[in-house]
Motif scaffolding. Structure first.
Motif, PDB file in Angstrom:
ATOM      1  N   ASP A 132      12.847  -3.041  -3.638  1.00  0.00           N
ATOM      2  CA  ASP A 132      11.916  -4.145  -3.360  1.00  0.00           C
ATOM      3  C   ASP A 132      12.374  -5.389  -4.105  1.00  0.00           C
ATOM      4  O   ASP A 132      11.957  -5.652  -5.234  1.00  0.00           O
ATOM      5  N   LYS A 133      13.235  -6.176  -3.457  1.00  0.00           N
ATOM      6  CA  LYS A 133      13.820  -7.329  -4.129  1.00  0.00           C
ATOM      7  C   LYS A 133      12.894  -8.541  -4.161  1.00  0.00           C
ATOM      8  O   LYS A 133      12.976  -9.375  -5.056  1.00  0.00           O
ATOM      9  N   ASP A 134      12.001  -8.672  -3.169  1.00  0.00           N
ATOM     10  CA  ASP A 134      11.172  -9.869  -3.078  1.00  0.00           C
ATOM     11  C   ASP A 134       9.689  -9.610  -3.345  1.00  0.00           C
ATOM     12  O   ASP A 134       8.858 -10.512  -3.228  1.00  0.00           O
ATOM     13  N   GLY A 135       9.347  -8.393  -3.691  1.00  0.00           N
ATOM     14  CA  GLY A 135       7.944  -8.080  -3.964  1.00  0.00           C
ATOM     15  C   GLY A 135       7.148  -7.675  -2.743  1.00  0.00           C
ATOM     16  O   GLY A 135       5.978  -7.301  -2.860  1.00  0.00           O
ATOM     17  N   SER A 136       7.775  -7.700  -1.557  1.00  0.00           N
ATOM     18  CA  SER A 136       7.034  -7.381  -0.331  1.00  0.00           C
ATOM     19  C   SER A 136       6.751  -5.887  -0.199  1.00  0.00           C
ATOM     20  O   SER A 136       5.946  -5.483   0.633  1.00  0.00           O
ATOM     21  N   GLY A 137       7.409  -5.069  -1.038  1.00  0.00           N
ATOM     22  CA  GLY A 137       7.158  -3.631  -0.996  1.00  0.00           C
ATOM     23  C   GLY A 137       6.039  -3.187  -1.914  1.00  0.00           C
ATOM     24  O   GLY A 137       5.765  -1.986  -2.027  1.00  0.00           O
ATOM     25  N   ALA A 138       5.397  -4.137  -2.577  1.00  0.00           N
ATOM     26  CA  ALA A 138       4.300  -3.781  -3.478  1.00  0.00           C
ATOM     27  C   ALA A 138       3.182  -3.088  -2.707  1.00  0.00           C
ATOM     28  O   ALA A 138       2.912  -3.407  -1.556  1.00  0.00           O
ATOM     29  N   GLY A 139       2.559  -2.138  -3.361  1.00  0.00           N
ATOM     30  CA  GLY A 139       1.500  -1.366  -2.718  1.00  0.00           C
ATOM     31  C   GLY A 139       1.951   0.007  -2.306  1.00  0.00           C
ATOM     32  O   GLY A 139       1.132   0.854  -1.935  1.00  0.00           O
ATOM     33  N   GLY A 140       3.253   0.255  -2.338  1.00  0.00           N
ATOM     34  CA  GLY A 140       3.758   1.598  -2.055  1.00  0.00           C
ATOM     35  C   GLY A 140       3.602   2.047  -0.626  1.00  0.00           C
ATOM     36  O   GLY A 140       3.567   3.237  -0.340  1.00  0.00           O
ATOM     37  N   GLY A 141       3.478   1.108   0.311  1.00  0.00           N
ATOM     38  CA  GLY A 141       3.419   1.474   1.732  1.00  0.00           C
ATOM     39  C   GLY A 141       2.023   1.736   2.255  1.00  0.00           C
ATOM     40  O   GLY A 141       1.873   2.100   3.427  1.00  0.00           O
ATOM     41  N   CYS A 142       1.000   1.562   1.428  1.00  0.00           N
ATOM     42  CA  CYS A 142      -0.356   1.800   1.921  1.00  0.00           C
ATOM     43  C   CYS A 142      -1.373   0.948   1.166  1.00  0.00           C
ATOM     44  O   CYS A 142      -1.101   0.430   0.090  1.00  0.00           O
ATOM     45  N   ILE A 143      -2.536   0.817   1.770  1.00  0.00           N
ATOM     46  CA  ILE A 143      -3.695   0.194   1.134  1.00  0.00           C
ATOM     47  C   ILE A 143      -4.620   1.351   0.759  1.00  0.00           C
ATOM     48  O   ILE A 143      -4.963   2.179   1.616  1.00  0.00           O
ATOM     49  N   GLY A 144      -4.998   1.455  -0.487  1.00  0.00           N
ATOM     50  CA  GLY A 144      -5.811   2.585  -0.914  1.00  0.00           C
ATOM     51  C   GLY A 144      -6.928   2.157  -1.829  1.00  0.00           C
ATOM     52  O   GLY A 144      -6.823   1.147  -2.522  1.00  0.00           O
ATOM     53  N   GLY A 145      -8.010   2.925  -1.831  1.00  0.00           N
ATOM     54  CA  GLY A 145      -9.102   2.630  -2.737  1.00  0.00           C
ATOM     55  C   GLY A 145     -10.365   3.375  -2.368  1.00  0.00           C
ATOM     56  O   GLY A 145     -10.396   4.156  -1.415  1.00  0.00           O
ATOM     57  N   VAL A 146     -11.403   3.125  -3.143  1.00  0.00           N
ATOM     58  CA  VAL A 146     -12.701   3.743  -2.912  1.00  0.00           C
ATOM     59  C   VAL A 146     -13.581   2.765  -2.146  1.00  0.00           C
ATOM     60  O   VAL A 146     -13.807   1.637  -2.591  1.00  0.00           O
ATOM     61  N   LYS A 150       1.464   6.903  -5.972  1.00  0.00           N
ATOM     62  CA  LYS A 150       0.171   6.319  -5.615  1.00  0.00           C
ATOM     63  C   LYS A 150      -0.631   7.284  -4.757  1.00  0.00           C
ATOM     64  O   LYS A 150      -1.840   7.458  -4.963  1.00  0.00           O
ATOM     65  N   ALA A 151       0.028   7.908  -3.793  1.00  0.00           N
ATOM     66  CA  ALA A 151      -0.657   8.872  -2.924  1.00  0.00           C
ATOM     67  C   ALA A 151      -1.228  10.028  -3.739  1.00  0.00           C
ATOM     68  O   ALA A 151      -2.366  10.470  -3.523  1.00  0.00           O
ATOM     69  N   LEU A 152      -0.444  10.518  -4.706  1.00  0.00           N
ATOM     70  CA  LEU A 152      -0.909  11.613  -5.554  1.00  0.00           C
ATOM     71  C   LEU A 152      -2.073  11.166  -6.435  1.00  0.00           C
ATOM     72  O   LEU A 152      -3.011  11.934  -6.675  1.00  0.00           O
ATOM     73  N   ARG A 153      -2.009   9.938  -6.914  1.00  0.00           N
ATOM     74  CA  ARG A 153      -3.103   9.421  -7.748  1.00  0.00           C
ATOM     75  C   ARG A 153      -4.389   9.314  -6.938  1.00  0.00           C
ATOM     76  O   ARG A 153      -5.474   9.655  -7.426  1.00  0.00           O
ATOM     77  N   MET A 154      -4.292   8.877  -5.696  1.00  0.00           N
ATOM     78  CA  MET A 154      -5.489   8.781  -4.868  1.00  0.00           C
ATOM     79  C   MET A 154      -6.092  10.168  -4.627  1.00  0.00           C
ATOM     80  O   MET A 154      -7.317  10.330  -4.630  1.00  0.00           O
ATOM     81  N   GLN A 155      -5.235  11.159  -4.445  1.00  0.00           N
ATOM     82  CA  GLN A 155      -5.736  12.526  -4.284  1.00  0.00           C
ATOM     83  C   GLN A 155      -6.420  13.002  -5.562  1.00  0.00           C
ATOM     84  O   GLN A 155      -7.463  13.665  -5.514  1.00  0.00           O
ATOM     85  N   GLN A 156      -5.838  12.661  -6.702  1.00  0.00           N
ATOM     86  CA  GLN A 156      -6.438  13.047  -7.981  1.00  0.00           C
ATOM     87  C   GLN A 156      -7.825  12.431  -8.138  1.00  0.00           C
ATOM     88  O   GLN A 156      -8.781  13.107  -8.529  1.00  0.00           O
ATOM     89  N   ILE A 157      -7.946  11.155  -7.809  1.00  0.00           N
ATOM     90  CA  ILE A 157      -9.246  10.482  -7.886  1.00  0.00           C
ATOM     91  C   ILE A 157     -10.247  11.163  -6.966  1.00  0.00           C
ATOM     92  O   ILE A 157     -11.409  11.390  -7.332  1.00  0.00           O
ATOM     93  N   ALA A 158      -9.804  11.496  -5.756  1.00  0.00           N
ATOM     94  CA  ALA A 158     -10.697  12.144  -4.790  1.00  0.00           C
ATOM     95  C   ALA A 158     -11.174  13.495  -5.297  1.00  0.00           C
ATOM     96  O   ALA A 158     -12.357  13.840  -5.178  1.00  0.00           O
TER      97      ALA A 158
END
Length: 532
Positions: free
Chosen positions: A83-97, A126-134
């Motif tokens: 991710d050279k320009d920052g456009s890859g931030a977010g890890g490919g998904c939008i996640g949250g509660v 990030k995906a694993l963290r969202m599962q942990q939160i769930a």
């Protein structure tokens, strides 16, 4: 309960200067998040021609109108890997509660409009963290799936640990935590098992495809020639395999199905935030509480006074150590035990905090950690006071407390102080950071001096002063750059950077989520729900 008397003057020039400095840091973070949204928005017409909604449009349709969305790790992976320009931030998904028919749910929306929603190693974390939160908070998990899958440049880093995501899905089902997936596009190989391991699957006609091997791989592996629809189109999975439970005409209807499923789960709704006495002081003042000069101390009571109902705080052992604050308060009527720093953690402070944590455990009171510490006190006197022994007590108490633990990094979080204040490694239910915060093993200046001293001792008289100067300054700059809020959030050391002014409201929502979870006992079984 006594109220904290603020000593700040919001009209003072220093206060306003500090507020402007923190606002600049916040705006820089928000500008990065906005750039991601703008990048996706530029592709609106392209996807509209295919009948597809943009990822954030899908999210808006899924959530209750006007309800809050606590986004997690919006900048995960920023300028990491390719991710050279920052456009890859977010890890490919939008996640949250977010809230669906009043039910707090963990939501994942594949951000296919940015780099195809491909998943980097940090995206996997990030995906694993969202599962942990769930799992920790017993949140139904809703996925709006349309992803390019793993970034093959880093497949060797993703493959083995990525299997944990599928194991988590199986365990969530066994724990009675429902998973709903709407397949909006292609789901290939491992991506096909994600909906396959979900409890409910919604397919979008003429968009969704699911197969273990797509046409190119199938031809290469077996020589068989087949098209997308024959291999895994919606007719196949709705009529033949039974992998999909619901067939929708378009994105909007598919998301409506997901909302309807949630409404029939008999899942407890998260209580609305109770009307309570607001803090005596304006939450806007949060911006000016933190000095622009990170070496300038400030009183954490000024933060607490703008978080708790009526600014009330029943301080615990106020005269026994002044650098570690402990006490009881309420946020939106919900009891909370608060631990905050006014300096390094001393042996006395560690003892006080350990006892306070055990008392909160006894009364089932959630804990809030407000990080701003250089770490544990060092020096001859500290060592002879038993800082190792007493610090270990605090760390044991933090690690073993079973009540919900929430962490906000409001300033520095250095060394083992990060551990004692329930940093990422101690699995707080949620951990967020302010844009001014820093997390590191030590400050940059200290790291530079340590390396200089060690190198000088090793080389002796052969040490070149210019080389030592460069080593010290380069090390300090490197450590300082790697310890910023943005750098730490990119590495998933927190769940996201929040506006300090939103802290009270976010904490109120999180406490409600934790309370709902701890009072709900889903029906579980040994193996989860299987597809027959």
């Amino acid at each position: 309960m006594p109220a904290i008397e603020s000593k700040l003057n919001p009209q003072h020039a220093d206060f306003q200067r500090d507020a402007e400095h923190l606002l600049e840091q916040l705006n820089a973070v928000r500008a990065l998040e906005t750039a991601l949204i703008t990048s996706a928005e530029a592709k609106r017409e392209k996807y509209a021609q295919r009948g597809m909604l943009l990822p954030r449009e899908r999210l808006a349709l899924l959530l209750d109108s006007g309800s809050p969305f606590i986004e997690v790790s919006s900048l995960a992976g920023y300028k990491m890997y390719d991710d050279k320009d920052g456009s890859g931030a977010g890890g490919g998904c939008i996640g949250g509660v977010g809230f669906i028919h009043g039910v707090a749910c963990m939501v994942r929306v594949d951000n296919y409009a940015v780099k195809g929603g491909t998943i980097s190693p940090v995206g996997m974390e990030k995906a694993l963290r969202m599962q942990q939160i769930a799992m920790e908070n017993k949140l139904p998990f809703v996925t709006l799936a349309q992803s390019g899958g793993a970034n093959l440049l880093y497949a060797n880093e993703i493959f083995a640990p990525g299997g944990r995501g599928f194991a988590n899905q199986a365990r969530m089902s066994a724990q009675g935590i429902p998973q709903i997936t709407v397949v909006h596009g292609s789901a290939t190989a491992g991506g096909a098992y994600q909906p396959g391991l979900s409890d409910y699957v919604v397919l979008i006609k003429q968009q969704a495809t699911m197969y273990l091997a797509g046409p190119p791989l199938l031809k290469a592996a077996t020589g068989e020639i087949a098209n997308d629809e024959d291999l895994g189109g919606t007719d196949v999975h709705a009529n033949l395999t039974g992998t999909g439970e619901y067939l929708a005409e378009n994105d909007a209807q598919g998301i409506a199905y997901a909302r309807e499923i949630i409404s029939h789960l008999n899942w407890p709704k998260c209580a609305q935030l109770e009307a309570s006495q607001e803090p005596l002081y304006n939450t806007e003042d949060m911006l000016g509480v933190i000095p622009a000069n990170t070496k300038t101390p400030f009183d954490a009571r000024e933060i607490i006074a703008r978080l708790t109902d009526a600014s009330e705080f029943l301080e615990f052992k106020a005269q026994f150590d002044q650098q570690t604050l402990c006490g009881h308060g309420r946020i939106y009527g919900q009891p909370i035990g608060i631990i905050a720093n006014n300096g390094p953690i001393t042996a006395q402070g560690a003892n006080k905090a350990a006892q306070f944590i055990q008392l909160c455990e006894q009364s089932r009171t959630p804990l809030l950690f407000l990080h701003n510490t250089t770490g544990f006190m060092v020096g001859t006197l500290a060592e002879q006071s038993g800082i190792i022994k007493h610090g270990s007590k605090m760390i044991q108490a933090v690690a073993n407390a079973t009540v919900p633990k929430l962490s906000i990094v409001i300033g520095g979080s250095y060394g083992a102080g990060n551990y004692a204040m329930c940093g990422r490694g101690f699995d707080p239910r949620f951990i967020f950071a302010w844009p001014n915060s820093r997390t590191s093993v030590m400050g940059g200046a200290q790291a530079g001096k340590v390396l200089r001293i060690v190198t000088e001792a090793k080389l002796g008289s052969a040490a070149d002063p210019d080389m030592l100067n460069k080593l010290e300054t380069d090390t300090a700059a490197f450590v300082d750059q790697a310890s910023t809020a943005l750098a730490c959030s990119a590495r998933m050391w927190d769940d996201g950077i929040i506006d300090p002014r939103d802290t009270r409201h976010i904490l109120g929502l999180l406490l409600n989520i934790c309370n709902t979870a701890d009072n709900h006992h889903p029906n579980n079984n040994k193996f989860g729900v299987a597809r027959f």
